[in-house]
Motif scaffolding. Structure first.
Motif, short mmCIF file in Angstrom:
data_model
loop_
_atom_site.label_atom_id
_atom_site.label_comp_id
_atom_site.label_asym_id
_atom_site.label_seq_id
_atom_site.Cartn_x
_atom_site.Cartn_y
_atom_site.Cartn_z
N MET A 24 -2.21 8.51 -2.86
CA MET A 24 -3.32 8.17 -2.28
C MET A 24 -4.28 7.04 -3.23
O MET A 24 -5.47 7.14 -3.23
N THR B 169 -5.06 1.57 -0.08
CA THR B 169 -5.05 1.67 1.36
C THR B 169 -3.68 1.13 1.95
O THR B 169 -3.32 0.10 1.29
N CYS C 140 -11.55 10.39 5.44
CA CYS C 140 -10.23 9.83 5.16
C CYS C 140 -10.22 8.49 4.50
O CYS C 140 -10.00 7.42 5.10
N ASN C 141 -10.77 8.57 3.40
CA ASN C 141 -10.97 7.43 2.52
C ASN C 141 -10.47 7.82 1.00
O ASN C 141 -10.21 8.74 0.71
N GLU C 142 -10.19 6.82 0.09
CA GLU C 142 -9.79 7.08 -1.16
C GLU C 142 -10.87 7.98 -1.99
O GLU C 142 -10.57 8.71 -2.96
N ASP D 273 -2.46 9.66 5.21
CA ASP D 273 -2.53 8.73 3.68
C ASP D 273 -3.05 7.36 4.47
O ASP D 273 -3.03 6.47 3.50
N HIS E 254 -5.75 5.55 5.12
CA HIS E 254 -7.14 5.32 4.83
C HIS E 254 -7.99 4.71 6.14
O HIS E 254 -7.72 3.66 6.50
N GLN E 255 -8.97 5.21 6.55
CA GLN E 255 -10.04 5.03 7.49
C GLN E 255 -11.21 4.25 7.06
O GLN E 255 -11.56 4.51 5.73
#
Length: 501
Positions: free
Chosen positions: A1, A4, A347-349, A381, A383-384
């Motif tokens: 991950m 994005t 839900c992000n890096e 995976d 990303h939001q």
């Protein structure tokens, strides 16, 4: 991950209203209105940099556009039914025959899904009392109230939990006339009912009530609160429903029993003061509890007296054990982590692949010596944006013999279809999602529950209404042969006697 992932920017089927004719039913005197005291926190403004980042990600195609629908090639979006008379947040779903029962903070809605492409509203019941977790068994519908109310009626208003007269618990409706649900009984439970789980038998329905967050100032929710309420409901006399026991699941000498102490001992982890959700597998006399800071395996051979077989913690990556799902062989459990309490962009890096993920555990050993052994994490995976509340939430098995497949809700992360047949190497095989609801505020939206039922996926979107989807994939196609008469996902059915030879 580390990056994005760019999605295929394929528009799904446009939302459409299907000429619904809905009658608002109130289980009490006319004129009741939804009470704002049951509504979660208002949208929060985000920083200018987060807004700019979100808009830049949309422009570059890294995330879908605002409210844009995207999905994998094997997912078909066949219907959407917007909210109608109940404006609150949509919550859980239950199924019986050709009907879907959809919870909402303001009550519940019944759909005729005999044609999944055109769901029809059969009834809407106004009965505020978040979060209205819902289930059905025979002629009875059960609703959870986990917000302090002035009384047990559907006309109640919010009232502080510090007042002794306040009420929280389980409401029971008779649906022998599906078009006119009749409110027939209520049972008050300690600390209310955030969720509930049915253990149905021929003459009685046992209800496991999960609730938490006791406080010395709450007369009806005193610490320690280290167990669950067990309600017995006679099918032929639901008005006699009553709490028959409060089994202690986390015995201990401390003020909060023997569950996870949380911080500062375990920073960032919720202290266990009850359970959030319990899933039962009656055919195996087993249950799995997601209990804030703990995951537990229980024996429910005597449904009135559940007992803990094993207890596990993850004080590195799990913040709040939220829900549980058995695989079909009952040798695995998927636990979800509600990082951020369902109100944060997780839900992000920056958060990464392990925090806020599902935890997959194998069940090893036999009898009372069975143990939960961690195998891996699974998290979407895709990303939001930082304006999207995204969290692991409710899902169900997709019944395919020899495989462990699930569909699962992720709030504004949409829904994911994934495979955990190899519990050490889970993988996503399909997805559906909408773009950000807003580019300037963080607000609760997206799929609360996504469940597979009789060949279709039904997703109760918190803001957008009921979505119906179809999976077109050889890996999941065998599940279309499995037909259920009733499905409460937290009461997992035994699919094994349903296979075609």
């Amino acid at each position: 991950m580390n990056r994005t992932r760019v999605r295929r920017r394929r528009l799904g089927v446009a939302a459409a209203a299907f000429g619904l004719v809905a009658t608002l039913l109130t289980a009490g005197q006319a004129g009741a209105t939804p009470d704002p005291g049951d509504t979660p926190a208002a949208p929060e403004s985000v920083s200018k940099s987060d807004t700019a980042d979100t808009r830049a990600a949309i422009s570059s195609g890294e995330i879908p556009g605002q409210d844009e629908i995207v999905h994998s090639d094997n997912i078909e979006h066949i219907a959407n039914v917007p909210k109608d008379a109940l404006p609150g947040l949509n919550t859980d779903i239950a199924f019986q025959g050709k009907y879907a029962f959809a919870g909402n903070y303001d009550g519940f809605r019944i759909f005729d899904i005999s044609n999944p492409k055109t769901p029809k509203t059969v009834a809407q019941v106004l009965c505020p009392g978040g979060q209205n977790d819902i289930s059905v068994s025979g002629d009875l519908v059960f609703l959870s109230t986990d917000s302090s109310r002035s009384d047990d009626s559907c006309n109640s208003v919010s009232q502080p939990a510090t007042e002794k007269s306040s009420w929280e618990g389980i409401k029971i409706f008779d649906i022998s006339d599906i078009t006119k649900p009749d409110y027939v009984a209520s049972v008050e439970t300690a600390c209310g009912s955030h969720t509930h789980t049915l253990v149905p038998e021929r003459k009685n329905v046992y209800v496991y009530v999960s609730s938490y967050f006791p406080n010395a100032t709450f007369p009806d929710c005193q610490p320690p609160h280290d167990g669950i309420s067990v309600i017995k409901v006679p099918r032929k006399a639901p008005t006699q429903a009553a709490v028959i026991d409060f089994p202690v699941l986390f015995p201990g000498d401390g003020p909060d029993g023997g569950g996870n102490p949380g911080g500062p001992t375990n920073p960032g982890v919720s202290k266990t003061t009850g359970c959030h959700d319990i899933t039962v597998l009656p055919s195996k006399d087993l249950a799995a509890g997601a209990c804030m800071g703990d995951g537990i395996l229980l024996d429910i051979e005597d449904p009135a007296k559940p007992r803990v077989i094993d207890q596990v913690q993850d004080n590195v990556n799990f913040a709040f054990w939220h829900s549980a799902t058995f695989n079909q062989k009952a040798n695995k459990i998927v636990f979800t982590d509600e990082l951020g309490g369902g109100g944060a962009a997780t839900c992000n890096e920056a958060i990464g692949p392990n925090r806020g993920a599902n935890g997959i555990y194998d069940i090893v050993g036999k009898g009372d010596k069975r143990k939960l052994v961690f195998r891996s994490y699974f998290k979407i995976d895709r990303h939001q944006a930082d304006t999207e509340v995204c969290v692991a939430h409710n899902g169900s098995l997709i019944p395919v013999k020899g495989k462990d497949l699930m569909v699962q809700a992720w709030y504004q992360g949409g829904l994911s279809v994934w495979d955990f047949t190899d519990s050490s190497k889970p993988k996503e095989i399909g997805y559906f999602e909408r773009g950000p609801l807003s580019t300037t505020t963080l607000q609760t939206a997206g799929s609360w529950s996504a469940y597979y039922y009789n060949g279709y996926v039904y997703s109760n979107d918190i803001a957008k209404g009921l979505d119906v989807l179809k999976i077109n994939d050889r890996r999941t196609d065998p599940a279309k042969r499995i037909r259920l008469d009733e499905l409460n996902v937290q009461t997992q059915p035994d699919y094994f006697d349903r296979w075609d030879d």
